[in-house]
Design an enzyme around this catalytic site. Structure first.
Site, PDB file in Angstrom:
ATOM      1  N   GLY A 259     -11.395 -16.050   1.202  1.00 33.65           N
ATOM      2  CA  GLY A 259     -12.030 -15.047   2.038  1.00 33.65           C
ATOM      3  C   GLY A 259     -13.532 -15.201   2.010  1.00 33.65           C
ATOM      4  O   GLY A 259     -14.212 -15.109   3.033  1.00 33.65           O
ATOM      5  N   ALA A 260     -14.059 -15.450   0.803  1.00 30.61           N
ATOM      6  CA  ALA A 260     -15.501 -15.644   0.623  1.00 30.61           C
ATOM      7  C   ALA A 260     -15.724 -16.226  -0.763  1.00 30.61           C
ATOM      8  O   ALA A 260     -14.809 -16.300  -1.584  1.00 30.61           O
ATOM      9  CB  ALA A 260     -16.255 -14.323   0.788  1.00 30.61           C
ATOM     10  N   GLU A 294     -18.179  -9.418  -2.776  1.00 35.39           N
ATOM     11  CA  GLU A 294     -18.991 -10.590  -3.126  1.00 35.39           C
ATOM     12  C   GLU A 294     -20.338 -10.175  -3.710  1.00 35.39           C
ATOM     13  O   GLU A 294     -20.855 -10.832  -4.616  1.00 35.39           O
ATOM     14  CB  GLU A 294     -19.182 -11.482  -1.896  1.00 35.39           C
ATOM     15  CG  GLU A 294     -17.887 -12.013  -1.302  1.00 35.39           C
ATOM     16  CD  GLU A 294     -17.013 -12.737  -2.309  1.00 35.39           C
ATOM     17  OE1 GLU A 294     -17.556 -13.451  -3.172  1.00 35.39           O
ATOM     18  OE2 GLU A 294     -15.783 -12.570  -2.246  1.00 35.39           O
TER      19      GLU A 294
END
Length: 834
Positions: A259-260, A294
């Site tokens: 996703g990140a 994040e």
């Protein structure tokens, strides 16, 4: 692809005891061609004693190596290890000059050419041990160092990195030196980026994407930057340690596997988060959660980093918990825990009931290959659930005090579980070590079963626990609304511990219509309702007033289906009865996804599937009719998507495609057009000419993936053969990228085409093993997740899979996926037979 040596925990510990790594100076030249780039590295380090060690690198060509000015023999490179023999105690300089391969699988330095405009982009993904695909390094998390990067790129490119970058002329870019960070966190992203820049609290902020996505990023730039600023400010209210890096860039990059990724100062996201088509508000909330997740890593993982990969939960569980909690506190997305409950927690519950389960904090992660397997629903969803329970038990004030002590003690260093527990213990009198033993060192899901004893004027709830963990839960007590028979009213909520030290106290009043243990979803456990409460929810689930409570109840019904305690058809009937009244988008999407993918696709037999699809189609029609006034566009979009996916006949959706609109809206944007075309392909109601025409209409990367998905879904022997060869053929030059592999796999297996694809079921277990061994963990993950014949719920598939595990020696990434898939298949078979 030759198998490379994995790093063992013992080797990492020995090397960490021997070396102090001070600084890397890395020069990358991205102008040397389409296949390779040049990498020159200077590592300054010291050895504490005389010894032998090694440095990792995976080159296309190793040109030269010098240690302290003396040449080393490049031919001594053994796989990915370059030995450093007879190393003397003291300071050293190692220089490595190599040519490195670009990646098409999202590992190392990934290279992508945008089919929309022909522009090329590259970016690094170095987690978990892929820095050695880009430059030479002592590749383990506890050998932190300062990194200085220089990058030579085409003149019209922009280069992003962990620190602020400056173009010094001639296509050469210099990044500011980093603080001490781990090798897997180094990041570079280069290409003709479209950028939106701003400043916040004295720091440069930026968001970046491919040029072809510029209009879509610009449309959402204010939302993305507002969320970034809000989360940044909220973290500074929670954490005493300020943000530890010199800038904060967020780059949306193509063909990204995760996703990140939490690279310090340069977070990379999959660029599907730059929305080309209409999305629901829940999908915007998911994107915002990933931003918050994040950013939390800048402290959990980057400032303080795990010593070894057995403590990956110290990264992921905390970022998962903090992401959801901070988003709830700091932004307009105030119902994030409902989405967590209906989407993330089931991921954890499912993973925790498979043979591959492991503790949140496992004690024996022996090597990097084993560590890579633990990035799953346990390290994320279960770990975050455990932390949510810890906060409920400990109190947020003491929890945050312990976290801030942890940051202060270990800033720019490494830490273990024991270090974290010591920090928590300094802030509370509670026994956090005992809590950790019960919650972090154990496996499996506890079950809390309710029983209600009712007597005149009073009732008593007993909660029986199957399992060993202590739980602090909130119990919700509900009555029927006498003025509206469909609604339930909250009588009270109260907290209780499980197990209880004494017999449960009776409550005054009549027996409630519904008693919900874990009403606010603060613990991690399967719930079983008492008989009266179960009857109440089957008849009146949509009348429960709180979305989070409804999520707990829907999860209970889901678990009961999976455990053979509730017939799949009864779950479908409950969904048909109550989803038309549901207002929460995450709940509608989550329940429909389970019903269509798992119930209609796996838990019901093939001859029961048509009736299930008919039920789902009618349910979606109900939702579409309900949203004709235009007041619920997200709900309507969900209904339209699932109406397409469950269509058993092509006429209606083919008319939508021809007219470019669903009657009453929405217009068919690219995502919906490709979705309709894919379903028409499954039903045999389109052809290659129509797919090619749609690709000409949408020649983007997403369009290319849509075309691959549609072509693989055609019910034609030649189409299936071409798709299979594209995925599993042995010609390196024809290898699909990670995204095109996944899209092809998503189209290939269709329950409606079981007879057509039956010969490929047995082929899968041979060909998947071969492609995983040749192409590595990322493709192994895709082959195990998307290319597995999940529709083939029968004893023969189970037998073939078990034989593969015994005899074919799949690489660890594929083995783990096969173990999980076969366990899910066995569960589906048991549900069918129940």
């Amino acid at each position: 692809m030759a198998r490379m040596s994995v790093l063992t925990r013992d080797e990492a510990q020995n090397r960490a005891q021997l070396l102090d790594v001070h600084r890397y100076t890395v020069e990358l030249d991205l102008t040397t061609g389409d296949e390779t780039f040049d990498s020159r590295t200077l590592i300054r380090f010291s050895a504490r004693t005389d010894a032998d060690t090694f440095v990792e690198i995976k080159p296309a060509e190793l040109r030269s190596v010098t240690l302290d000015g003396q040449p080393l023999d490049a031919a001594t490179l053994d796989g990915n290890r370059l030995p450093l023999k007879n190393l003397a105690a003291g300071e050293h300089e190692l220089r490595v000059d190599a040519s490195m391969r670009y990646s098409r699988t999202g590992e190392g330095m990934h290279r992508f050419t945008d089919p929309t405009d022909g522009e090329t982009y590259v970016y690094t993904q170095l987690f978990l041990d892929d820095v050695q695909r880009v430059f030479a390094a002592f590749d383990q998390p506890d050998l932190k160092a300062v990194f200085e990067l220089g990058v030579t790129a085409p003149q019209h490119w922009t280069v992003l990195a962990n620190g602020v970058t400056e173009h010094t002329g001639g296509g050469v870019w210099r990044a500011a030196p980093t603080p001490l960070i781990s090798t897997y966190l180094v990041a570079v992203a280069a290409g003709p980026w479209h950028s939106v820049r701003t400043e916040h609290r004295g720091l440069p902020f930026g968001i970046h994407c491919r040029r072809s996505l510029a209009p879509y990023l610009d449309a959402d730039a204010d939302e993305l930057l507002d969320i970034t600023r809000a989360c940044f400010d909220r973290y500074h209210e929670k954490f005493e340690e300020p943000y530890p890096f010199d800038s904060y860039d967020q780059a949306f990059v193509p063909e990204f596997n995760a996703g990140a990724m939490e690279n310090p100062g340069l977070v990379t996201f999959r660029d599907e988060f730059v929305y080309r088509s209409a999305v629901t508000d829940t999908e915007r909330q998911t994107r915002a959660m990933v931003v918050a997740h994040e950013m939390a890593h800048m402290w959990f993982g980057d400032l303080v980093t795990l010593t070894w990969w057995d403590d990956i939960w110290l990264n992921e569980s905390f970022a998962e918990y903090m992401g959801y909690q901070t988003l709830t506190e700091a932004t307009r997305f105030t119902d994030t825990w409902t989405d967590f409950g209906v989407t993330r927690k089931p991921w954890g519950y499912d993973a925790d009931q498979r043979p591959s389960t492991h503790p949140v904090a496992p004690e024996n992660v022996q090597d990097t290959a084993s560590a890579l397997l633990n990035f799953d629903g346990i390290s994320y969803a279960k770990g975050a659930s455990a932390l949510r329970q810890l906060v409920a038990w400990l109190g947020e004030k003491d929890f945050l005090a312990g976290i801030n002590t942890h940051f202060r003690r270990h800033r720019f260093g490494n830490a273990r579980l024991a270090d974290f527990l010591d920090s928590l213990a300094s802030a509370t009198e509670r026994d956090v070590h005992a809590w950790a033993d019960a919650w972090l060192r154990t496996t499996g899901v506890d079950t809390l079963t309710a029983s209600v004893d009712s007597r005149p004027g009073q009732w008593t709830l007993a909660l029986d626990r199957t399992g060993e963990r202590p739980h602090r839960v909130t119990v919700g007590v509900y009555d029927r609304d006498l003025h509206d028979g469909r609604s339930l009213l909250l009588r009270e909520r109260y907290e209780t511990d499980v197990p209880q030290d004494t017999a449960p106290e009776p409550h005054t009043g009549t027996r409630p219509a519904l008693v919900v243990p874990n009403d606010l979803d603060l613990t991690y456990a399967k719930i079983r309702l008492d008989d009266t409460s179960l009857e109440t929810v089957l008849r009146g689930l949509s009348g429960i007033p709180d979305t989070l409570t409804r999520a707990v109840v829907w999860n209970t019904l889901r678990d009961m289906v999976r455990d053979g305690e509730l017939a799949p058809a009864d779950h479908l009937a409950t969904a048909a009865a109550h989803l038309p009244e549901e207002t929460d988008l995450a709940l509608v999407q989550g329940v429909l996804a389970f019903a269509s993918v798992h119930i209609a696709g796996r838990y019901l037999t093939p001859d029961q599937r048509p009736a299930a699809l008919a039920t789902l189609t009618e349910l979606c029609r109900d939702l579409i009719r309900r949203t004709e006034d235009g007041d619920h566009p997200g709900l309507r979009l969900i209904a339209v998507r699932h109406r397409i996916d469950t269509a058993a006949h092509p006429d209606a959706i083919a008319a939508w495609l021809a007219e470019g609109i669903v009657p009453g809206g929405p217009e068919l944007d690219p995502e919906l057009r490709w979705r309709v075309l894919a379903r028409l392909a499954v039903l045999g109601a389109t052809d290659e000419a129509a797919i090619a025409a749609e690709l000409e209409r949408d020649p983007s990367a997403t369009g290319r993936e849509g075309a691959a998905r549609c072509r693989a879904a055609l019910p034609d022997e030649d189409a299936k053969a071409r798709a299979w060869d594209a995925m599993f053929g042995s010609d390196d030059r024809a290898d699909l990228s990670n995204y095109l592999f996944t899209a092809t796999a998503q189209g290939f297996w269709q329950p409606e085409q079981a007879d057509l694809v039956r010969p490929y079921v047995s082929r899968y277990f041979k060909d998947a093993v071969a492609v995983a061994a040749r192409r590595g963990p990322a493709i192994a993950e895709a082959a195990g997740r998307w290319a597995f014949p999940a529709h083939a719920v029968d004893a023969e598939t189970l037998k073939l899979g078990e034989k593969c595990l015994r005899k074919a020696d799949p690489i660890p990434a594929l083995r783990r996926k096969l173990v999980d898939q076969l366990d899910d298949l066995g569960r589906a078979l048991r549900v069918q037979q129940a």
